[in-house]
Each structure stands twice: as structure tokens, then as C-alpha cells.
Write a protein that holds these residues in place. Structure first.
Motif, PDB file in Angstrom:
ATOM      1  N   SER A   6      18.393 -22.215  -1.369  1.00  0.00           N
ATOM      2  CA  SER A   6      18.430 -21.509   0.005  1.00  0.00           C
ATOM      3  C   SER A   6      18.954 -22.414   1.337  1.00  0.00           C
ATOM      4  CB  SER A   6      17.189 -21.060   0.523  1.00  0.00           C
ATOM      5  OG  SER A   6      16.105 -21.775   0.545  1.00  0.00           O
ATOM      6  N   LEU A  19      19.555 -27.914   2.932  1.00  0.00           N
ATOM      7  CA  LEU A  19      19.678 -26.983   1.937  1.00  0.00           C
ATOM      8  C   LEU A  19      17.997 -27.278   1.159  1.00  0.00           C
ATOM      9  CD1 LEU A  19      23.012 -26.837   0.092  1.00  0.00           C
ATOM     10  CD2 LEU A  19      22.053 -25.634   2.133  1.00  0.00           C
ATOM     11  N   THR A 118      23.970 -21.661  -3.405  1.00  0.00           N
ATOM     12  CA  THR A 118      23.799 -20.925  -1.919  1.00  0.00           C
ATOM     13  C   THR A 118      25.202 -21.493  -1.268  1.00  0.00           C
ATOM     14  OG1 THR A 118      22.606 -20.998   0.141  1.00  0.00           O
ATOM     15  CG2 THR A 118      22.642 -23.180  -1.100  1.00  0.00           C
TER      16      THR A 118
END
Length: 124
Positions: A6, A19, A118
Motif C-alpha cells: 500500500s 510504500l 501498488t
């Protein structure tokens, strides 16, 4: 081991992003963790890796000097801090785990588990 990356998003060139990669299902304290990226139409590229203890890190040439990988084994989470981002850093970033005692793993073939990725988009 399930991995959930994420923290991606849209950032301007020169900006920063961090991240996160959260692991579940098994503690990743005995796993080397890595980050890879894949831009549209390009092959997957190694970004960096960190040993299970966090004592050793190694970075690929494309982002060396602009990224730092850290880990918090108590939280079962690994981080990728990216600075001075460039439009060519636009890609889907993946985290991965490799069962490796106190060593780093560079080759993607050495990783046992992968997260879903992501998206990081860097605008000019």
C-alpha cells in the motif's frame, strides 16, 4: 504468507512516497523482503532487498541513492521510502518475501511470496 502493499498514488516529480508491505499468515521475521517494480510494457525490475534482521540491504541501480528499505518485524511490515521521484519511476511496485536466514535475495526467482502491487504515478 500473504503480502499487502500500500501507499502508492500520484506524486509530482521530485516528491516522496513511502510504500508499506504488511504481511499476514506467518511472521516474516525469518524472511528476506524485496521490492520490485514493473512499468507498462517493461519487464519487472529489482528495486531493493533487506535481510530478515534488517542489517543488510541492497539496492538496484535504477533507484539507488533515492530509496531506503526498512522493516519492523514486530509489526510484520516492510517499508520502501522513495525520494526525488522521477516520471520514469512510474510503475506498479510489488513486495515479495523469500525464506532466507540472514541474507539478502536479489533475483526475483528467489522469492516465495508476492504481494498484489501498488501503483505509483509520478507526474512531470
Amino acid at each position: 504468507v500473504q503480502l499487502q502493499a500500500s501507499g502508492g498514488g500520484l506524486v509530482q516529480a521530485g516528491g516522496s512516497l513511502r510504500l508499506s508491505c504488511a504481511a499476514s499468515g506467518r511472521a516474516v521475521s525469518t524472511y528476506a523482503m524485496g521490492w520490485f517494480r514493473q512499468a507498462p510494457g517493461k519487464e519487472r525490475e529489482f528495486v531493493g532487498t533487506i535481510s530478515w534482521s534488517g542489517d543488510s540491504t541492497y539496492y538496484g541501480d535504477s533507484m539507488k541513492g533515492r530509496v531506503t528499505i526498512t522493516r519492523d518485524n514486530a509489526k510484520n511490515t516492510v517499508y520502501l521510502q522513495m525520494n526525488s521521484l522521477k516520471p520514469e519511476d512510474t510503475a506498479v511496485y510489488y513486495c515479495a518475501a523469500a525464506f532466507a536466514i540472514n541474507t539478502i535475495v536479489v533475483a526475483s526467482e528467489g522469492y516465495d511470496y508476492w504481494g498484489q502491487g501498488t501503483l505509483v504515478t509520478v507526474s512531470s
